[in-house]
Motif scaffolding. Structure first.
Motif, PDB file in Angstrom:
ATOM      1  N   VAL A   6      -6.074 -10.825  -4.403  1.00  0.00           N
ATOM      2  CA  VAL A   6      -5.063  -9.789  -4.237  1.00  0.00           C
ATOM      3  C   VAL A   6      -4.548  -9.399  -5.617  1.00  0.00           C
ATOM      4  CG1 VAL A   6      -2.847  -9.172  -3.207  1.00  0.00           C
ATOM      5  CG2 VAL A   6      -4.372 -10.754  -2.009  1.00  0.00           C
ATOM      6  N   LEU A  23       0.855 -10.740   2.507  1.00  0.00           N
ATOM      7  CA  LEU A  23       1.106 -10.141   1.195  1.00  0.00           C
ATOM      8  C   LEU A  23       2.471 -10.525   0.631  1.00  0.00           C
ATOM      9  CD1 LEU A  23      -0.345  -6.550   1.716  1.00  0.00           C
ATOM     10  CD2 LEU A  23      -1.332  -8.417   0.357  1.00  0.00           C
ATOM     11  N   SER A  27       3.443 -12.057  -3.096  1.00  0.00           N
ATOM     12  CA  SER A  27       4.386 -11.304  -3.931  1.00  0.00           C
ATOM     13  C   SER A  27       5.526 -12.191  -4.417  1.00  0.00           C
ATOM     14  CB  SER A  27       4.937 -10.115  -3.143  1.00  0.00           C
ATOM     15  OG  SER A  27       5.918  -9.433  -3.878  1.00  0.00           O
ATOM     16  N   THR A  48       4.217  -1.246   1.840  1.00  0.00           N
ATOM     17  CA  THR A  48       3.360  -1.428   0.675  1.00  0.00           C
ATOM     18  C   THR A  48       2.111  -0.570   0.808  1.00  0.00           C
ATOM     19  OG1 THR A  48       4.136  -3.702   0.467  1.00  0.00           O
ATOM     20  CG2 THR A  48       2.074  -3.170  -0.629  1.00  0.00           C
ATOM     21  N   VAL A  50      -1.697   0.075   0.245  1.00  0.00           N
ATOM     22  CA  VAL A  50      -2.941  -0.643   0.003  1.00  0.00           C
ATOM     23  C   VAL A  50      -3.849   0.333  -0.748  1.00  0.00           C
ATOM     24  CG1 VAL A  50      -4.862  -1.917   1.010  1.00  0.00           C
ATOM     25  CG2 VAL A  50      -2.606  -1.996   2.102  1.00  0.00           C
ATOM     26  N   LEU A  57      -7.933  -6.474   5.352  1.00  0.00           N
ATOM     27  CA  LEU A  57      -6.699  -6.976   5.964  1.00  0.00           C
ATOM     28  C   LEU A  57      -6.884  -7.103   7.468  1.00  0.00           C
ATOM     29  CD1 LEU A  57      -4.090  -4.699   4.151  1.00  0.00           C
ATOM     30  CD2 LEU A  57      -4.756  -7.023   3.532  1.00  0.00           C
ATOM     31  N   ALA A  80       4.272  -5.596   4.131  1.00  0.00           N
ATOM     32  CA  ALA A  80       3.825  -6.784   3.391  1.00  0.00           C
ATOM     33  C   ALA A  80       4.166  -8.074   4.128  1.00  0.00           C
ATOM     34  CB  ALA A  80       4.425  -6.802   1.990  1.00  0.00           C
ATOM     35  N   VAL A  85      -4.218 -10.979   4.432  1.00  0.00           N
ATOM     36  CA  VAL A  85      -5.458 -10.767   3.704  1.00  0.00           C
ATOM     37  C   VAL A  85      -6.514 -11.703   4.297  1.00  0.00           C
ATOM     38  CG1 VAL A  85      -6.537 -10.806   1.442  1.00  0.00           C
ATOM     39  CG2 VAL A  85      -4.112 -10.272   1.636  1.00  0.00           C
ATOM     40  N   VAL A  92      -2.785  -3.739  -4.119  1.00  0.00           N
ATOM     41  CA  VAL A  92      -1.584  -3.187  -3.480  1.00  0.00           C
ATOM     42  C   VAL A  92      -0.535  -2.815  -4.537  1.00  0.00           C
ATOM     43  CG1 VAL A  92      -1.937  -4.512  -1.359  1.00  0.00           C
ATOM     44  CG2 VAL A  92      -0.508  -5.448  -3.159  1.00  0.00           C
TER      45      VAL A  92
END
Length: 95
Positions: A6, A23, A27, A48, A50, A57, A80, A85, A92
């Motif tokens: 990612v 995600l 993050s 978010t 992509v 995903l 997110a 994933v 992203v």
């Protein structure tokens, strides 16, 4: 266990994560700029974009799909806190 890569375009960091990772979890660990409110897929704060790898995903849940529609989210945007994933390379950036 399968892995995925990612990339967070806003901070220029790529990380390898186990399949099924959300995600928002990634993050938080790297300090990317995705903000969030509820973490339940209801508030749309963590919307978010992509940029690439959308096909890597998991499909949106019924709840996430409805929240995206209700908030008129552009194509290839996900929450997110809900988007998992599964494999491959995903790029992203915060919406």
């Amino acid at each position: 266990m399968p892995k995925a890569n990612v990339t967070f375009q806003d901070v220029g960091i790529t990380v390898s994560v186990p399949a099924g990772t959300r995600l928002i979890e990634v993050s938080e660990k790297i300090g990317a700029g995705i903000t969030y409110g509820c973490r339940e897929g209801e508030c749309c704060t963590c919307l978010t974009e992509v940029v690439s790898g959308y096909e890597h995903l998991a499909a949106p849940s019924v709840l996430e799909d409805q929240v995206l529609k209700d908030n008129l989210a552009p194509r290839h945007h996900r929450l997110a806190c809900q988007a998992q994933v599964l494999k491959g390379d995903v790029i992203v950036k915060p919406a």
